[in-house]
Scaffold this motif. Structure first.
Motif, PDB file in Angstrom:
ATOM      1  N   ILE A   1     -41.633  22.255 -59.278  1.00 49.35           N
ATOM      2  CA  ILE A   1     -41.062  23.475 -59.855  1.00 49.35           C
ATOM      3  C   ILE A   1     -40.748  23.269 -61.334  1.00 49.35           C
ATOM      4  CG2 ILE A   1     -39.029  24.978 -59.791  1.00 49.35           C
ATOM      5  CD1 ILE A   1     -39.126  24.723 -56.731  1.00 49.35           C
ATOM      6  N   ARG A   2     -40.234  22.104 -61.689  1.00 51.01           N
ATOM      7  CA  ARG A   2     -39.987  21.814 -63.105  1.00 51.01           C
ATOM      8  C   ARG A   2     -41.298  21.818 -63.893  1.00 51.01           C
ATOM      9  NH1 ARG A   2     -36.457  17.934 -60.876  1.00 51.01           N
ATOM     10  NH2 ARG A   2     -37.947  16.255 -61.308  1.00 51.01           N
ATOM     11  N   PHE A   3     -42.351  21.301 -63.268  1.00 49.15           N
ATOM     12  CA  PHE A   3     -43.683  21.292 -63.876  1.00 49.15           C
ATOM     13  C   PHE A   3     -44.132  22.718 -64.187  1.00 49.15           C
ATOM     14  CE2 PHE A   3     -48.276  21.705 -62.840  1.00 49.15           C
ATOM     15  CZ  PHE A   3     -48.831  20.878 -63.808  1.00 49.15           C
ATOM     16  N   LEU A   4     -44.013  23.614 -63.235  1.00 51.53           N
ATOM     17  CA  LEU A   4     -44.403  25.011 -63.434  1.00 51.53           C
ATOM     18  C   LEU A   4     -43.555  25.678 -64.507  1.00 51.53           C
ATOM     19  CD1 LEU A   4     -44.800  25.906 -59.665  1.00 51.53           C
ATOM     20  CD2 LEU A   4     -46.658  26.019 -61.345  1.00 51.53           C
ATOM     21  N   ARG A   5     -42.240  25.489 -64.422  1.00 47.79           N
ATOM     22  CA  ARG A   5     -41.344  26.096 -65.406  1.00 47.79           C
ATOM     23  C   ARG A   5     -41.607  25.562 -66.808  1.00 47.79           C
ATOM     24  NH1 ARG A   5     -35.780  25.498 -61.860  1.00 47.79           N
ATOM     25  NH2 ARG A   5     -36.021  27.396 -60.593  1.00 47.79           N
ATOM     26  N   GLY A   6     -42.028  24.303 -66.877  1.00 43.29           N
ATOM     27  CA  GLY A   6     -42.302  23.705 -68.175  1.00 43.29           C
ATOM     28  C   GLY A   6     -43.415  24.406 -68.932  1.00 43.29           C
ATOM     29  N   TYR A   7     -44.293  25.080 -68.206  1.00 41.72           N
ATOM     30  CA  TYR A   7     -45.365  25.837 -68.832  1.00 41.72           C
ATOM     31  C   TYR A   7     -45.056  27.327 -68.924  1.00 41.72           C
ATOM     32  CZ  TYR A   7     -48.242  21.655 -68.632  1.00 41.72           C
ATOM     33  OH  TYR A   7     -48.735  20.385 -68.825  1.00 41.72           O
ATOM     34  N   GLY A   8     -43.826  27.712 -68.588  1.00 36.63           N
ATOM     35  CA  GLY A   8     -43.420  29.100 -68.729  1.00 36.63           C
ATOM     36  C   GLY A   8     -43.722  29.989 -67.548  1.00 36.63           C
ATOM     37  N   VAL A   9     -44.013  29.395 -66.394  1.00 34.26           N
ATOM     38  CA  VAL A   9     -44.310  30.174 -65.195  1.00 34.26           C
ATOM     39  C   VAL A   9     -43.010  30.475 -64.451  1.00 34.26           C
ATOM     40  CG1 VAL A   9     -45.497  30.166 -62.961  1.00 34.26           C
ATOM     41  CG2 VAL A   9     -46.605  29.178 -64.977  1.00 34.26           C
ATOM     42  N   ASP A  10     -42.826  31.741 -64.073  1.00 32.45           N
ATOM     43  CA  ASP A  10     -41.650  32.129 -63.291  1.00 32.45           C
ATOM     44  C   ASP A  10     -41.780  31.609 -61.858  1.00 32.45           C
ATOM     45  OD1 ASP A  10     -39.294  33.684 -62.452  1.00 32.45           O
ATOM     46  OD2 ASP A  10     -40.764  34.935 -61.417  1.00 32.45           O
ATOM     47  N   THR A  11     -40.739  30.960 -61.373  1.00 29.99           N
ATOM     48  CA  THR A  11     -40.754  30.368 -60.028  1.00 29.99           C
ATOM     49  C   THR A  11     -39.691  30.977 -59.115  1.00 29.99           C
ATOM     50  OG1 THR A  11     -39.255  28.589 -60.731  1.00 29.99           O
ATOM     51  CG2 THR A  11     -41.627  28.178 -60.940  1.00 29.99           C
ATOM     52  N   SER A  12     -39.148  32.111 -59.509  1.00 27.90           N
ATOM     53  CA  SER A  12     -37.998  32.675 -58.788  1.00 27.90           C
ATOM     54  C   SER A  12     -38.347  33.204 -57.401  1.00 27.90           C
ATOM     55  CB  SER A  12     -37.357  33.799 -59.607  1.00 27.90           C
ATOM     56  OG  SER A  12     -38.272  34.865 -59.827  1.00 27.90           O
ATOM     57  N   HIS A  13     -39.643  33.398 -57.121  1.00 29.46           N
ATOM     58  CA  HIS A  13     -40.039  33.928 -55.810  1.00 29.46           C
ATOM     59  C   HIS A  13     -40.636  32.854 -54.892  1.00 29.46           C
ATOM     60  CE1 HIS A  13     -39.154  37.973 -57.123  1.00 29.46           C
ATOM     61  NE2 HIS A  13     -39.952  37.828 -58.169  1.00 29.46           N
ATOM     62  N   ILE A  14     -40.446  31.593 -55.244  1.00 31.83           N
ATOM     63  CA  ILE A  14     -40.924  30.514 -54.374  1.00 31.83           C
ATOM     64  C   ILE A  14     -39.985  30.372 -53.184  1.00 31.83           C
ATOM     65  CG2 ILE A  14     -41.296  28.019 -54.198  1.00 31.83           C
ATOM     66  CD1 ILE A  14     -42.277  28.026 -57.058  1.00 31.83           C
ATOM     67  N   TRP A  15     -40.562  30.390 -51.989  1.00 33.67           N
ATOM     68  CA  TRP A  15     -39.773  30.217 -50.763  1.00 33.67           C
ATOM     69  C   TRP A  15     -39.573  28.721 -50.527  1.00 33.67           C
ATOM     70  CZ3 TRP A  15     -40.618  27.869 -45.999  1.00 33.67           C
ATOM     71  CH2 TRP A  15     -39.715  28.209 -44.973  1.00 33.67           C
ATOM     72  N   ARG A  16     -38.343  28.336 -50.236  1.00 32.55           N
ATOM     73  CA  ARG A  16     -38.035  26.927 -50.037  1.00 32.55           C
ATOM     74  C   ARG A  16     -37.796  26.652 -48.556  1.00 32.55           C
ATOM     75  NH1 ARG A  16     -36.592  24.323 -54.578  1.00 32.55           N
ATOM     76  NH2 ARG A  16     -37.376  22.524 -53.374  1.00 32.55           N
ATOM     77  N   GLY A  17     -38.537  25.704 -48.037  1.00 37.21           N
ATOM     78  CA  GLY A  17     -38.406  25.326 -46.634  1.00 37.21           C
ATOM     79  C   GLY A  17     -39.699  24.693 -46.163  1.00 37.21           C
ATOM     80  N   GLY A  18     -39.780  24.432 -44.873  1.00 35.32           N
ATOM     81  CA  GLY A  18     -40.968  23.805 -44.326  1.00 35.32           C
ATOM     82  C   GLY A  18     -40.869  22.298 -44.350  1.00 35.32           C
ATOM     83  N   GLU A  19     -41.858  21.656 -43.765  1.00 36.34           N
ATOM     84  CA  GLU A  19     -41.806  20.212 -43.567  1.00 36.34           C
ATOM     85  C   GLU A  19     -42.232  19.402 -44.789  1.00 36.34           C
ATOM     86  OE1 GLU A  19     -43.956  18.924 -40.140  1.00 36.34           O
ATOM     87  OE2 GLU A  19     -43.207  20.539 -38.874  1.00 36.34           O
ATOM     88  N   ARG A  20     -43.269  19.866 -45.497  1.00 35.33           N
ATOM     89  CA  ARG A  20     -43.839  18.994 -46.511  1.00 35.33           C
ATOM     90  C   ARG A  20     -44.653  19.767 -47.538  1.00 35.33           C
ATOM     91  NH1 ARG A  20     -49.450  17.393 -45.170  1.00 35.33           N
ATOM     92  NH2 ARG A  20     -49.064  15.661 -46.598  1.00 35.33           N
ATOM     93  N   MET A  21     -44.959  19.082 -48.612  1.00 33.29           N
ATOM     94  CA  MET A  21     -45.841  19.602 -49.650  1.00 33.29           C
ATOM     95  C   MET A  21     -47.238  19.042 -49.418  1.00 33.29           C
ATOM     96  SD  MET A  21     -45.220  19.200 -53.730  1.00 33.29           S
ATOM     97  CE  MET A  21     -46.229  20.079 -54.912  1.00 33.29           C
ATOM     98  N   GLY A  22     -48.251  19.864 -49.624  1.00 38.65           N
ATOM     99  CA  GLY A  22     -49.620  19.394 -49.490  1.00 38.65           C
ATOM    100  C   GLY A  22     -49.956  18.367 -50.559  1.00 38.65           C
ATOM    101  N   VAL A  23     -50.898  17.488 -50.221  1.00 37.54           N
ATOM    102  CA  VAL A  23     -51.343  16.444 -51.138  1.00 37.54           C
ATOM    103  C   VAL A  23     -52.867  16.460 -51.169  1.00 37.54           C
ATOM    104  CG1 VAL A  23     -51.349  13.956 -51.630  1.00 37.54           C
ATOM    105  CG2 VAL A  23     -49.344  15.006 -50.521  1.00 37.54           C
TER     106      VAL A  23
END
Length: 348
Positions: free
Chosen positions: A67-89
């Protein structure tokens, strides 16, 4: 006019073998973040547009860094849903010369694969939005993600939002029992701007050229143009809701050397872009996403159709010189290339 743009999809942790090494040739992996729709969002933010990225991410420090990575480029992240087991790799091995790049996914049961459509507030997400972008990657992740994707495009269209979709076929992902044409055939009925290469049209939509679909011209250039014009028209005939169909044309001479161009059909006029000969490729991953972002920027900003196409191709050409998933170029840099400055001379 509503000017904000929204993209929806999965962003992953990208683990790449250094330079052109094989996996674990040395005990190192370079960690960044990437994923089709997130890549598009960052490109659009770099072009100066107001853009939001919608996804699902778990509650852990890796997701926080993303999320910090996205915000660092000026992308709004306010609608990201938080939850679930893991992040994809995903793991990436960069190709060189005649050895192709290789991708290994580790994204089963990721947050975006399990989140349900009712977890998102579409009224809030599409408030003041003029454009929505999605790809064929997210519907391939899981049946739940396919349902989320369909509801998202339906919600966008019901609110008068322009919808674009990069058909992106990923054979390593379609594993839950439905074929890509079954799922994408329904989703693309809500799309205004289709983006693809020839394989995407065939594998994602099931639209193929047959003998007699186009006339053989004398020169190879005319033959290629005729072939892709016929393909675009066939996609239009299958999905009459479309207003544009873009097709990227990549000539893979080797992992390091590609020819790059694209075409655009708007239902009446067919445009073929300038062709770029790209040698010494730094990183071609994200090249299609950079094209999609360039086309969205051009059309959304009111550029003439042919100009928007050439902006997209030039932007994507420059992406091949940048390591990582995302295209970190500005509008003036793209315009300079469009105007013929391909010298690579130091700018002082």
């Amino acid at each position: 006019m509503s000017t904000r743009i929204v993209t929806l999809g999965e962003i992953m942790l990208r683990l790449k073998a250094p330079a052109f090494e094989r996996f674990f040739q040395s005990p190192n992996l370079e960690a960044t973040f990437g994923g089709g729709e997130g890549n598009v969002a960052i490109s659009l933010a770099n072009f100066g547009l107001d853009v939001s990225f919608v996804t699902a991410l778990p509650n852990n420090p890796i997701a926080e860094a993303c999320i910090r990575f996205l915000r660092g480029y000026g992308v709004d992240t306010s609608h990201i849903w938080r939850g679930g087991e893991r992040m994809g790799v995903y793991f990436l091995e960069g190709g060189a010369n005649q050895r192709p790049s290789n991708v290994v996914y580790d994204r089963a049961h990721s947050a975006i694969a399990t989140v349900t459509a009712d977890s998102f507030d579409w009224d809030a997400i599409f408030d003041g939005v003029g454009w929505f972008h999605i790809t064929g990657i997210t519907p391939a992740v899981s049946e739940t993600a396919a349902a989320l994707s369909l509801q998202a495009v339906q919600a966008a269209k019901s609110r008068g939002v322009t919808v674009s979709c990069d058909y992106n076929f990923r054979k390593k992902l379609w594993k839950y029992g439905k074929t890509a044409p079954e799922v994408m055939g329904e989703l693309v009925q809500y799309v205004d701007v289709g983006i693809a290469n020839e394989e995407d049209c065939q594998k994602s939509l099931g639209v193929k050229l047959e003998d007699g679909d186009y006339e053989h011209a004398v020169t190879s250039g005319s033959l290629d143009a005729g072939r892709y014009e016929a393909l675009a028209k066939k996609v239009f005939a299958t999905f009459p809701n479309l207003k544009y169909q873009a097709i990227t044309l990549r000539e893979s001479h080797s992992a390091d050397h590609n020819g790059w161009s694209a075409c655009l059909y708007n239902g009446s006029d067919f445009y073929l872009s300038r062709h770029y000969d790209i040698t010494d490729i730094v990183d071609r991953v994200g090249g299609g996403d950079s094209f999609a972002a360039g086309l969205i920027y051009g059309l959304h900003s009111g550029l003439a159709d042919e100009t928007a196409l050439n902006f997209a191709v030039a932007a994507s050409c420059l992406k091949h010189s940048i390591s990582g998933d995302v295209n970190l170029v500005t509008v003036p840099e793209v315009e300079r290339l469009m105007q013929g400055d391909a010298s690579g001379r130091v700018q002082r």
